[in-house]
Design a protein around this motif. Structure first.
Motif, short mmCIF file in Angstrom:
data_model
loop_
_atom_site.label_atom_id
_atom_site.label_comp_id
_atom_site.label_asym_id
_atom_site.label_seq_id
_atom_site.Cartn_x
_atom_site.Cartn_y
_atom_site.Cartn_z
N THR A 163 0.83 -1.23 0.00
CA THR A 163 0.00 0.00 0.00
C THR A 163 0.86 1.27 0.00
N ALA A 164 2.10 1.17 0.49
CA ALA A 164 2.96 2.37 0.48
C ALA A 164 3.32 2.72 -0.97
N TYR A 165 3.64 1.68 -1.74
CA TYR A 165 3.92 1.91 -3.18
C TYR A 165 2.66 2.46 -3.86
N ALA A 166 1.52 1.83 -3.55
CA ALA A 166 0.26 2.26 -4.16
C ALA A 166 -0.01 3.72 -3.85
N GLU A 167 0.22 4.10 -2.61
CA GLU A 167 -0.08 5.49 -2.23
C GLU A 167 0.79 6.46 -3.02
N ARG A 168 2.07 6.13 -3.17
CA ARG A 168 2.98 7.01 -3.91
C ARG A 168 2.50 7.20 -5.35
N MET A 169 2.16 6.09 -5.99
CA MET A 169 1.75 6.16 -7.40
C MET A 169 0.36 6.79 -7.55
N TYR A 170 -0.56 6.39 -6.67
CA TYR A 170 -1.94 6.89 -6.80
C TYR A 170 -2.02 8.39 -6.52
N ARG A 171 -1.19 8.90 -5.64
CA ARG A 171 -1.18 10.35 -5.43
C ARG A 171 -0.78 11.09 -6.71
N ARG A 172 0.26 10.54 -7.38
CA ARG A 172 0.68 11.16 -8.65
C ARG A 172 -0.44 11.11 -9.68
N PHE A 173 -1.10 9.97 -9.70
CA PHE A 173 -2.16 9.76 -10.68
C PHE A 173 -3.30 10.77 -10.48
N VAL A 174 -3.76 10.91 -9.24
CA VAL A 174 -4.87 11.81 -8.95
C VAL A 174 -4.45 13.27 -9.22
N ARG A 175 -3.24 13.60 -8.81
CA ARG A 175 -2.73 14.96 -9.06
C ARG A 175 -2.71 15.26 -10.56
N ASP A 176 -2.25 14.30 -11.34
CA ASP A 176 -2.11 14.56 -12.77
C ASP A 176 -3.46 14.61 -13.49
N LEU A 177 -4.43 13.83 -13.01
CA LEU A 177 -5.78 13.95 -13.57
C LEU A 177 -6.29 15.37 -13.34
N TRP A 178 -6.09 15.85 -12.10
CA TRP A 178 -6.49 17.22 -11.76
C TRP A 178 -5.80 18.21 -12.71
N ARG A 179 -4.50 18.02 -12.88
CA ARG A 179 -3.73 18.94 -13.74
C ARG A 179 -4.33 19.06 -15.14
N VAL A 180 -4.66 17.91 -15.74
CA VAL A 180 -5.11 17.92 -17.14
C VAL A 180 -6.61 18.24 -17.27
N GLY A 181 -7.25 18.54 -16.17
CA GLY A 181 -8.64 18.99 -16.24
C GLY A 181 -9.68 17.88 -16.29
N THR A 182 -9.29 16.67 -15.85
CA THR A 182 -10.25 15.57 -15.80
C THR A 182 -10.91 15.56 -14.43
N MET A 183 -12.21 15.78 -14.40
CA MET A 183 -12.92 15.87 -13.12
C MET A 183 -13.76 14.63 -12.83
N ARG A 184 -13.88 13.73 -13.82
CA ARG A 184 -14.57 12.45 -13.59
C ARG A 184 -13.77 11.38 -14.29
N VAL A 185 -13.63 10.26 -13.61
CA VAL A 185 -12.80 9.20 -14.17
C VAL A 185 -13.40 7.84 -13.82
N CYS A 186 -13.29 6.95 -14.77
CA CYS A 186 -13.73 5.59 -14.58
C CYS A 186 -12.46 4.75 -14.66
N THR A 187 -11.99 4.27 -13.51
CA THR A 187 -10.64 3.71 -13.50
C THR A 187 -10.57 2.29 -12.93
#
Ligand code: GUN
Ligand code: FE
Length: 442
Positions: A111-135
């Motif tokens: 889960t520590a690895y997951a948290e590191r990667m998932y934080r980047r993922f959520v941040r980058d979705l926000w960056r590119v203007g994606t407000m809804r995601v089916c993942t």
């Protein structure tokens, strides 16, 4: 507080053309729903003037010369493949999964690895203007729960799928059916009764579980049946992959003795509850008919079609025949997280398809925009438009760096889609709330 936003407003009510409101207004209630959209305050409509009278507590926010558009929706992506974005481009689907994708997804047991990667993922979705995601997440329940919490904390809408799989994969990615069902039930409990993910009536919770059998080659009949039963019992949506690659399609025929869509359908995984299927590259004939009949949504992932060399999905045909279609980044089959870029690739790929087949015209900008906003948004609720009653999911774009002096508003939007990036997105809204760059998004 109730808000009225003023800007140049562009959106698509239907796929054929844009609504363009120069210096227009959109009124948004405290509940996050659009009340009215109009070219001037006086004609905001009966509902909106009532709202103005009723609530003196209205703030008018003037975005000046900026563009105001619906936010992006990503209908298909793999959060647990984020580290593989932009690498491993040399194999076709089945070998690519075994060589690169499965080994990466196994790491999410940690889960520590997951948290590191998932934080980047959520941040980058926000960056590119994606407000809804089916993942897709991974098979791991705790990492999946963590991803749900990160979306909830960020305020981004997400359907998050714990991946169900128990065959044709390494041992570390295979989970017994009973364990998968238990895992789902604990996530479902979280969605509807957990303290941190509590529902917000009258809408469904912003972050929800979606039943996610990886694809038929990865799931035994028992696993597929269990997934169908979970979807029916808890009335949850379903996501998976469909008819992406010829070897895969042949394998499904061999395993299930029928064609791909029919196999899902037999297990209650093809529109019995809202369903999105990624790719549909080789979907035709009966499969198209069944998608239409069961209202199954296709997630078109143009960069993935190119990178995993599957072929080109017949998107124009889907649109002409009334199959619902949205766009997906499909990281890491796809390499680019931006749904704006998916519009560009979808149009370009449809031109390549046209050059090869000469059957049907290629996609227009309004069709691509509509797929990314209103069409994909419909999988999340009333999302993706500024019509009254829609949840206000929006982006404010400052395209001044793109030298817009001599362009129409529509040309400015087109140039932003083709040439712009996240640096020009000034504000992001999801369900009426501005999503600021908080700690989780840094
Ligand atoms: N089919 C089954 N799993 C996958 C995946 O992870 N990516 C893609 N593109 N197709 C799949
Ligand atoms: Fe995928």
């Amino acid at each position: 507080m109730n808000k009225i936003y003023k800007a140049h407003i562009l959106y698509t009510k239907d796929k054929a053309h844009f609504e363009v409101l120069e210096n227009g207004y959109v009124a948004v209630g405290a509940d996050g729903l659009v009340i009215g959209v109009a070219e001037n305050l006086a004609s905001l409509g009966a509902d909106a003037s009532q709202f103005c009278n009723k609530t003196p507590d209205v703030e008018v926010v003037d975005f000046g010369d900026k563009l105001l558009i619906p936010a992006m929706n990503d209908l298909h992506v793999h959060a647990s493949q984020y580290r593989n974005q932009g690498i491993a481009m040399d194999l076709e689907l089945m070998e690519w999964l075994q060589s690169y994708t499965f080994p990466e997804e196994m790491k999410y047991a940690d889960t520590a690895y997951a948290e590191r990667m998932y934080r980047r993922f959520v941040r980058d979705l926000w960056r590119v203007g994606t407000m809804r995601v089916c993942t897709f997440a991974s098979i791991h329940t705790e990492s999946t729960r963590l991803l749900m919490h990160l979306f909830q904390e960020a305020g981004i809408g997400a359907l998050v799928g714990k991946v169900a799989m128990n065959r044709n994969c390494p041992e570390g990615l295979s989970e017994p059916v009973e364990k998968t069902v238990k895992g789902y039930e604990s996530l479902i409990e979280e969605t509807f009764h957990g303290t941190s993910l509590s529902p917000t009536p009258p809408y469904p919770p912003l972050v929800r579980t979606i039943i996610t059998p990886r694809f038929i080659p990865s799931c035994t009949p028992e696993m597929l049946r269990a997934c169908g039963e979970l979807a029916a019992k808890y009335q949850l949506p379903v996501q998976s992959h469909l008819s992406e690659n010829k070897d895969e399609i042949a394998l499904v025929q061999e395993l299930e003795g029928t064609w791909y869509g029919d196999a899902y359908n037999r297990y209650g995984l093809f529109g019995q509850t809202p369903t999105v299927m990624a790719h549909c590259v080789f979907t035709e004939g009966e499969e198209i008919e069944l998608m239409k009949r069961n209202d199954v949504v296709a997630a078109h992932c143009p960069t993935s079609n190119l990178n995993v060399t599957t072929g080109i999905a017949p998107v124009r045909q889907f649109l002409d025949e009334g199959v619902r279609v949205g766009l997906g980044s499909d990281i890491s089959g796809g390499h680019n997280l931006s749904i704006f870029q998916m519009m560009v690739y979808a149009i370009q790929l449809s031109k390549a398809y046209y050059q090869l087949h000469r059957e049907r015209p290629y996609l227009t900008l309004s069709e691509a925009f509509w797929m990314a906003t209103k069409s994909a948004g419909s999988f999340f609720g009333k999302v993706g438009s500024f019509e009254p009653g829609y949840e206000f999911d929006a982006l404010v774009i400052d395209d001044s760096c793109l030298n817009h002096d001599h362009y129409s508003l529509l040309e400015r939007l087109e140039r932003y889609i083709y040439l712009g990036d996240d640096r020009q997105i000034l504000h992001r809204f999801c369900r009426g709330k501005e999503i600021m760059e908080t700690k989780i998004l840094k």
